[in-house]
Design a protein around this motif. Structure first.
Motif, short mmCIF file in Angstrom:
data_model
loop_
_atom_site.label_atom_id
_atom_site.label_comp_id
_atom_site.label_asym_id
_atom_site.label_seq_id
_atom_site.Cartn_x
_atom_site.Cartn_y
_atom_site.Cartn_z
N LEU A 135 -13.53 8.49 0.13
CA LEU A 135 -12.17 7.93 0.19
C LEU A 135 -12.04 6.74 -0.76
N THR A 136 -10.80 6.48 -1.15
CA THR A 136 -10.50 5.30 -1.96
C THR A 136 -10.42 4.08 -1.05
N ILE A 137 -11.11 3.01 -1.43
CA ILE A 137 -11.15 1.79 -0.62
C ILE A 137 -10.87 0.58 -1.52
N LEU A 138 -9.94 -0.24 -1.11
CA LEU A 138 -9.62 -1.51 -1.78
C LEU A 138 -10.24 -2.65 -0.98
N PRO A 198 -2.49 2.93 -7.40
CA PRO A 198 -1.44 1.91 -7.54
C PRO A 198 -1.30 1.06 -6.28
N VAL A 199 -1.04 -0.21 -6.49
CA VAL A 199 -0.73 -1.14 -5.41
C VAL A 199 0.57 -1.85 -5.80
N ASN A 200 1.57 -1.77 -4.96
CA ASN A 200 2.88 -2.35 -5.27
C ASN A 200 2.89 -3.82 -4.83
N GLY A 201 2.26 -4.65 -5.66
CA GLY A 201 2.08 -6.05 -5.27
C GLY A 201 3.11 -7.01 -5.81
N TYR A 202 4.11 -6.52 -6.55
CA TYR A 202 5.03 -7.45 -7.21
C TYR A 202 5.93 -8.19 -6.24
N SER A 203 6.13 -7.65 -5.05
CA SER A 203 7.00 -8.33 -4.09
C SER A 203 6.23 -9.28 -3.18
N ILE A 204 4.90 -9.34 -3.32
CA ILE A 204 4.11 -10.23 -2.47
C ILE A 204 4.34 -11.67 -2.89
N LYS A 205 4.65 -12.51 -1.93
CA LYS A 205 4.94 -13.92 -2.21
C LYS A 205 3.83 -14.80 -1.64
N HIS A 256 0.85 -1.19 0.00
CA HIS A 256 0.00 0.00 0.00
C HIS A 256 0.88 1.24 0.00
N VAL A 257 0.68 2.11 -0.99
CA VAL A 257 1.61 3.21 -1.24
C VAL A 257 1.20 4.51 -0.57
N THR A 258 0.08 4.51 0.17
CA THR A 258 -0.35 5.69 0.90
C THR A 258 -0.77 5.27 2.31
N PRO A 259 -0.93 6.19 3.23
CA PRO A 259 -1.43 5.84 4.56
C PRO A 259 -2.78 5.12 4.47
N SER A 260 -3.01 4.22 5.41
CA SER A 260 -4.24 3.42 5.34
C SER A 260 -4.50 2.75 6.67
N PHE A 261 -5.69 2.17 6.79
CA PHE A 261 -5.95 1.17 7.80
C PHE A 261 -6.79 0.08 7.14
N TYR A 262 -6.84 -1.08 7.74
CA TYR A 262 -7.60 -2.17 7.14
C TYR A 262 -8.48 -2.83 8.19
N ALA A 289 -9.33 -7.81 -7.05
CA ALA A 289 -9.74 -6.73 -6.16
C ALA A 289 -11.00 -6.00 -6.65
N LEU A 290 -11.70 -5.41 -5.69
CA LEU A 290 -12.79 -4.47 -5.95
C LEU A 290 -12.37 -3.11 -5.41
N TRP A 291 -12.79 -2.03 -6.09
CA TRP A 291 -12.45 -0.68 -5.66
C TRP A 291 -13.72 0.13 -5.43
N VAL A 292 -13.73 0.90 -4.37
CA VAL A 292 -14.79 1.85 -4.11
C VAL A 292 -14.25 3.24 -4.44
N ASN A 293 -14.98 3.97 -5.29
CA ASN A 293 -14.65 5.32 -5.76
C ASN A 293 -13.62 5.31 -6.88
N ARG A 294 -12.39 4.93 -6.61
CA ARG A 294 -11.38 4.97 -7.66
C ARG A 294 -10.25 4.02 -7.28
N ALA A 295 -9.51 3.59 -8.27
CA ALA A 295 -8.35 2.73 -8.01
C ALA A 295 -7.10 3.58 -7.84
#
Length: 206
Positions: A147-150, A174-181, A119-125, A166-172
């Motif tokens: 707000l943008t919600i993933l 970037p998500v830096n997912g290439y390093s996720i294993k 996640h490239v910006t501040p967030s909570f989940y 993924a589903l997006w609320v409002n707008r998508a």
């Protein structure tokens, strides 16, 4: 001889004037006349423009070879909702967080005030079980406060979960997912959800 004496006194008495004249000469001659070539050689060489354009390897599920049948929806064990915010919208995020904790039995994570993981910006989940999907998705659609919600499922392919399922609320965004294993040996096949909230308010209905 007289010229040399005049130049000597001019340099002693008016260095500011000398600098102005030098700068003016540089403007007239152009920046190329002032810029000295850098010493050494580029580590990239000098014919990089001749390199072909490579095709990155695909990371999308099902593109290595077409699947013979669809995936079972029961591969999804739970869901995450990531709410993104910044210094101008954090109060909206705090209100959504409060509303969620009051109404839903979910696993509410900590505040991430800096980019964390993919996640490239501040967030909570918050994480929730499949039986809440049909309630939480429309609830977030109506209560996102702009707000943008993933919203992503949790399967055994976390990179695909974040990037392609993924589903997006409002707008998508970037998500830096290439390093996720994928989970390693001895790790759970899917990230587990452990609810830690105790709802105190009913969900509003018309």
């Amino acid at each position: 001889m007289k010229d040399e004496v005049d130049r000597h006194w001019a340099e002693l008495l008016s260095p500011r004037r000398r600098n102005l004249l030098a700068a003016a000469a540089g403007v007239l001659a152009g920046p190329a006349a002032l810029a000295a070539p850098a010493a050494g050689q580029s580590p990239w060489g000098y014919e990089t423009y001749k390199q072909p354009t490579p095709r990155p390897s695909s990371v999308r599920p099902g593109e290595q070879s077409l699947p013979s049948k669809p995936r079972a929806y029961t591969d999804i064990e739970s869901y995450h909702a990531h709410i993104y915010f910044d210094e101008d919208s954090y109060q909206k995020a705090a209100l959504i967080r409060k509303w969620v904790a009051e109404r839903f039995k979910v696993e509410l994570g900590d505040w991430n005030l800096e980019p964390r993981g993919p996640h490239v910006t501040p967030s909570f989940y918050f994480g929730f079980t499949n039986d809440l999907l049909h309630i939480i998705v429309p609830w977030l659609q109506l209560n996102s406060l702009g707000l943008t919600i993933l919203i992503h499922p949790n399967t055994d392919d976390p990179r695909a979960d974040h990037l392609y399922y993924a589903l997006w609320v409002n707008r998508a965004q970037p998500v830096n997912g290439y390093s996720i294993k994928k989970p390693g040996p001895g790790e759970p096949r899917v990230e587990q959800i452990y609810p830690n909230t105790r709802p105190t308010l009913p969900i509003e209905k018309a």
